[in-house]
Design a protein around this motif. Structure first.
Motif, short mmCIF file in Angstrom:
data_model
loop_
_atom_site.label_atom_id
_atom_site.label_comp_id
_atom_site.label_asym_id
_atom_site.label_seq_id
_atom_site.Cartn_x
_atom_site.Cartn_y
_atom_site.Cartn_z
N LEU B 31 0.81 -1.22 0.00
CA LEU B 31 0.00 0.00 0.00
C LEU B 31 0.85 1.27 0.00
CD1 LEU B 31 -2.92 -0.87 2.46
CD2 LEU B 31 -2.99 -0.75 -0.03
N LEU B 32 2.05 1.16 0.51
CA LEU B 32 2.92 2.34 0.56
C LEU B 32 3.22 2.86 -0.84
CD1 LEU B 32 5.44 1.30 3.37
CD2 LEU B 32 3.64 3.02 3.52
N SER B 33 3.17 1.96 -1.83
CA SER B 33 3.63 2.37 -3.17
C SER B 33 2.58 2.17 -4.26
CB SER B 33 4.89 1.59 -3.53
OG SER B 33 4.64 0.19 -3.51
N CYS B 34 1.40 1.67 -3.91
CA CYS B 34 0.41 1.38 -4.95
C CYS B 34 -0.83 2.23 -4.75
CB CYS B 34 0.03 -0.11 -4.94
SG CYS B 34 -1.21 -0.54 -6.17
N LEU B 35 -1.05 3.19 -5.63
CA LEU B 35 -2.19 4.09 -5.51
C LEU B 35 -3.51 3.35 -5.75
CD1 LEU B 35 -3.29 6.94 -5.13
CD2 LEU B 35 -2.94 7.34 -7.57
N ILE B 36 -3.48 2.40 -6.69
CA ILE B 36 -4.72 1.67 -7.01
C ILE B 36 -5.22 0.92 -5.77
CG2 ILE B 36 -5.68 -0.25 -8.35
CD1 ILE B 36 -3.83 0.58 -10.64
N CYS B 37 -4.34 0.17 -5.17
CA CYS B 37 -4.75 -0.61 -3.99
C CYS B 37 -5.05 0.30 -2.80
CB CYS B 37 -3.67 -1.62 -3.63
SG CYS B 37 -3.56 -2.99 -4.81
N ARG B 38 -4.32 1.38 -2.69
CA ARG B 38 -4.56 2.30 -1.57
C ARG B 38 -5.93 2.97 -1.71
NH1 ARG B 38 0.14 4.54 -1.63
NH2 ARG B 38 -0.39 6.57 -2.51
N THR B 39 -6.30 3.31 -2.92
CA THR B 39 -7.63 3.90 -3.16
C THR B 39 -8.73 2.91 -2.78
OG1 THR B 39 -6.74 5.24 -4.96
CG2 THR B 39 -9.13 4.95 -4.89
N LYS B 40 -8.53 1.65 -3.19
CA LYS B 40 -9.51 0.63 -2.84
C LYS B 40 -9.55 0.40 -1.33
CE LYS B 40 -12.50 -2.61 -3.72
NZ LYS B 40 -13.85 -2.27 -4.24
N ALA B 41 -8.38 0.40 -0.72
CA ALA B 41 -8.31 0.21 0.73
C ALA B 41 -9.04 1.33 1.46
CB ALA B 41 -6.86 0.12 1.19
N ASN B 42 -8.91 2.56 0.95
CA ASN B 42 -9.61 3.69 1.58
C ASN B 42 -11.12 3.47 1.54
OD1 ASN B 42 -7.35 5.17 2.28
ND2 ASN B 42 -7.32 6.34 0.40
N ALA B 43 -11.61 3.02 0.38
CA ALA B 43 -13.05 2.79 0.24
C ALA B 43 -13.52 1.70 1.21
CB ALA B 43 -13.38 2.40 -1.20
N LEU B 44 -12.74 0.63 1.31
CA LEU B 44 -13.12 -0.46 2.21
C LEU B 44 -12.98 -0.04 3.67
CD1 LEU B 44 -11.44 -3.43 0.31
CD2 LEU B 44 -13.89 -2.99 0.54
N GLN B 45 -12.00 0.81 3.94
CA GLN B 45 -11.84 1.31 5.30
C GLN B 45 -13.07 2.11 5.72
OE1 GLN B 45 -9.79 0.42 7.45
NE2 GLN B 45 -9.01 2.06 8.71
N ASN B 46 -13.62 2.87 4.78
CA ASN B 46 -14.84 3.61 5.08
C ASN B 46 -16.00 2.67 5.40
OD1 ASN B 46 -13.72 6.17 4.81
ND2 ASN B 46 -14.07 6.21 2.60
N VAL B 47 -16.06 1.56 4.68
CA VAL B 47 -17.08 0.56 4.99
C VAL B 47 -16.87 0.02 6.40
CG1 VAL B 47 -17.99 -1.72 4.40
CG2 VAL B 47 -17.46 -0.08 2.59
N ASN B 48 -15.62 -0.28 6.71
CA ASN B 48 -15.29 -0.80 8.05
C ASN B 48 -15.74 0.18 9.13
OD1 ASN B 48 -14.13 -2.67 9.85
ND2 ASN B 48 -12.18 -1.56 9.85
N GLU B 49 -15.53 1.46 8.84
CA GLU B 49 -15.95 2.49 9.78
C GLU B 49 -17.47 2.47 9.93
OE1 GLU B 49 -15.39 4.84 11.86
OE2 GLU B 49 -17.03 6.25 11.59
N GLN B 50 -18.17 2.27 8.84
CA GLN B 50 -19.64 2.27 8.88
C GLN B 50 -20.18 1.09 9.70
OE1 GLN B 50 -21.45 4.65 7.34
NE2 GLN B 50 -19.73 5.64 6.32
#
Lengths: 212, 248
Positions: B31-50
Motif C-alpha cells: 500500500l505504501l507504493s500502490c495508488l490503485i490498492c490504496r484507493t480501494k483500501a480507503n473505500a473499504l476502510q470507510n465501509v469498516n468504519e460504517q
C-alpha cells in the motif's frame, strides 16, 4: 484558571487535543459522546456486561494516555475509538480463551433504547439515519456472508480461523468476505461520499501497534 | 480476477484485521507504493468504519463515568517521572550514556530524583562539575513533549535528551538547531524509540555557550540545511535568572 468546556464549542479533534493537555473535562465530554459506542462494541464482542465495563474503562484510560499520539490526518476520532475498543475487546476475548461459538455471533441485536450522543439535533438525526442505513445494507447480505463478516468484525478471527471454525475451504471464506465488503461498499456509496475521503486508509495492524 | 501485482483480493480481510501477520505486513508494504490498492483500501476502510453503526447499541451503567474519572485521577497521582523508583531512570538514560561523553555520564550518574523533578518544573540546574542541564518545552505541535540539554563546563560537550515527541512517518527524523544572532546551525539529527524517547550527542565546532536558544523540528531523514518542518521542542539555552545551585 481554565474555563470548563462549553459543549457547543469543541469538535472531537479539539477534545483530543485538550485531553493531551491533561484536561479531564475534555475526557469527560468525550466519554459523554462515545461511551455508548465503546460499551456497545465491547458487549457485542465479549457478550458480558461486567467485562464490557472494564473494557470501556480501559479504552478511555488509553485515550487519556495516548491522546498525544492521535493523528487527525489518519483517522477520525470515532474511527480511532472504534479501533481501540474493538481490538481491546478482541484481545480480552482471546485471553479468556473463550471458545468461540461461531453460530451465536451475528449482526442481529436487541434494539436498545440507548440514545446516540451528538453535538446538535441535526447531527443526531444524521447518525440515526446512518445507523439504519448500515443495518439495512447488512441485512441485504446473504447469510453466509453476514456470518463470515460477523466472525471477522466481532470475533476478530482471521480468514484462516473463520475457515476452520466453519469447516469451510479458505478460498470460500475469502470470497465471502470479499463479496460482503464489496456489496456493502456499493450499498453504502452515498454514506461514503459524506465521509472525508482525504482520510488515509489506516492499516489495521499499524493502528493496533499505536494502541498497544 | 485478481491481479498478481496488486493485493486487491486481500484488502477486505485486511481492513477487518482478518489477515495473518505476514499477509498483513505484505499488504502494508504494498500500500505504501500502490495508488490503485490504496484507493480501494480507503473505500473499504470507510465501509469498516460504517460497520460500527450496525453494532447493537447498549447503554453503559450510569456509574461508569465516575469510575473512569476516579481511575484517571488515581493514575495522575501515581504518575512517576522517569527517574522514580520502580522505573529506573538510569534505564531511561541508558541510550544517552552511549552517546554522551564520559564526563557527562559521570555527571548524570550523580543526578537524583529531586533533580529530575526540578527539571520537569522547568528549572535550569547546575550539577557537580559545573555542567548545566537546561529544560526545553514542547510547542503547540507537541504540547506533551519534554526534553533537556546537558552542556559541559567548557561548552564543548553537549547532549540532548527528549521524551514524548510525536511519532514520525517513515522518511522523517528530528533535527536539533542552535540559534545565535539570527544564525541557525544544525546540532544533531536523530530519531526516537518506539516510546518516543531519545537522546543524541550535540556536535558543533563552536562552544555551545555561544548560542542563545535551541529548536527541534521535524525534517526529512538525514536532516535539512535549514529548518523546514514543524517545531516540536525548544527553549533558551541560558536563563541566568533561573540558575540555581543543586542542594544535593
Amino acid at each position: 484558571m481554565k474555563s470548563s468546556i462549553d459543549d457547543a464549542q469543541y469538535d472531537d479533534e479539539r477534545l483530543i487535543s485538550l485531553i493531551a493537555q491533561s484536561r479531564e473535562d475534555a475526557l469527560s465530554q468525550l466519554y459523554d459522546r462515545y461511551s455508548y459506542l465503546v460499551f456497545s462494541i465491547a458487549v457485542a464482542i465479549v457478550d458480558d456486561r461486567s467485562t464490557a465495563e472494564e473494557i470501556t474503562l480501559d479504552v478511555f484510560v488509553r485515550v487519556w494516555q495516548k491522546s498525544g499520539s492521535y493523528r487527525a490526518d489518519r483517522a477520525k476520532v470515532r474511527t480511532w475509538l472504534t479501533h481501540i475498543a474493538r481490538h481491546h475487546a478482541i484481545d480480552v476475548l482471546r485471553r479468556q480463551s473463550t471458545k468461540l461459538d461461531s453460530y451465536t455471533i451475528s449482526w442481529d441485536g436487541v434494539s436498545s433504547s440507548a440514545t446516540l450522543s451528538a453535538q446538535d439535533p441535526q447531527e443526531l438525526t444524521e447518525l440515526s439515519q446512518r445507523r439504519e442505513h448500515v443495518r439495512a445494507a447488512i441485512s441485504r447480505l446473504p447469510e453466509d456472508q453476514k456470518q463470515a463478516l460477523a466472525l471477522a468484525y466481532y470475533g476478530g478471527l482471521t480468514q484462516l480461523e473463520i475457515a476452520e471454525a466453519l469447516k469451510q475451504p479458505l478460498g470460500t471464506i475469502k470470497t465471502r468476505l470479499r463479496l460482503a465488503m464489496q456489496k456493502l461498499c456499493d450499498l453504502l456509496q452515498d454514506e461514503q461520499e459524506l465521509v472525508d475521503t482525504s482520510i488515509e486508509a489506516v492499516p489495521a495492524y499499524s493502528m493496533n501497534r499505536d494502541d498497544s | 480476477m485478481s491481479d498478481n501485482t496488486h493485493v486487491l483480493d486481500l484488502l477486505p480481510a485486511y481492513v477487518l484485521g482478518g489477515l495473518e501477520a505476514d499477509e498483513a505486513s505484505h499488504v502494508e508494504r504494498h500500500l505504501l507504493s500502490c495508488l490503485i490498492c490504496r484507493t480501494k483500501a480507503n473505500a473499504l476502510q470507510n465501509v469498516n468504519e460504517q460497520l460500527s453503526f450496525a453494532v447493537p447499541t447498549v447503554t453503559p451503567p450510569s456509574d461508569l463515568k465516575n469510575r473512569l474519572m476516579q481511575r484517571v485521577q488515581a493514575a495522575r497521582l501515581q504518575q512517576m517521572p522517569p527517574s522514580a523508583p520502580g522505573r529506573s531512570w538510569q534505564e531511561r538514560f541508558l541510550p544517552v550514556w552511549g552517546i554522551a561523553s564520559l564526563a557527562l555520564i559521570v555527571i548524570l550518574a550523580a543526578f537524583n530524583l529531586a533533580l529530575w523533578q526540578r527539571l520537569n518544573q522547568l528549572e535550569v540546574v547546575t550539577a557537580p562539575g559545573g555542567m548545566v542541564a537546561i529544560p526545553l518545552s514542547g510547542t503547540g505541535e507537541a504540547p506533551s513533549a519534554t526534553g533537556f540539554i546537558i552542556i559541559g563546563v567548557d561548552g564543548r560537550n553537549g547532549a540532548l535528551v527528549v521524551d514524548r515527541l510525536p511519532p514520525l512517518d517513515n522518511g522523517q527524523q528530528y533535527q536539533l538547531w542552535l540559534v545565535r544572532d539570527g544564525r541557525i546551525i544544525s546540532g544533531a539529527v536523530f530519531s526516537t524509540d518506539e516510546e518516543n524517547y531519545g537522546g543524541t550527542r550535540i556536535e558543533v565546532s563552536e562552544s555551545l555557550l555561544e548560542y542563545s536558544s535551541v529548536d527541534v523540528t521535524i525534517e526529512p531523514s538525514g536532516g535539512s540545511p535549514q529548518p523546514t518542518g514543524a517545531k516540536v521542542l525548544g527553549g533558551p539555552l541560558f536563563a541566568p535568572k533561573f540558575l540555581i545551585t543543586p542542594s544535593g
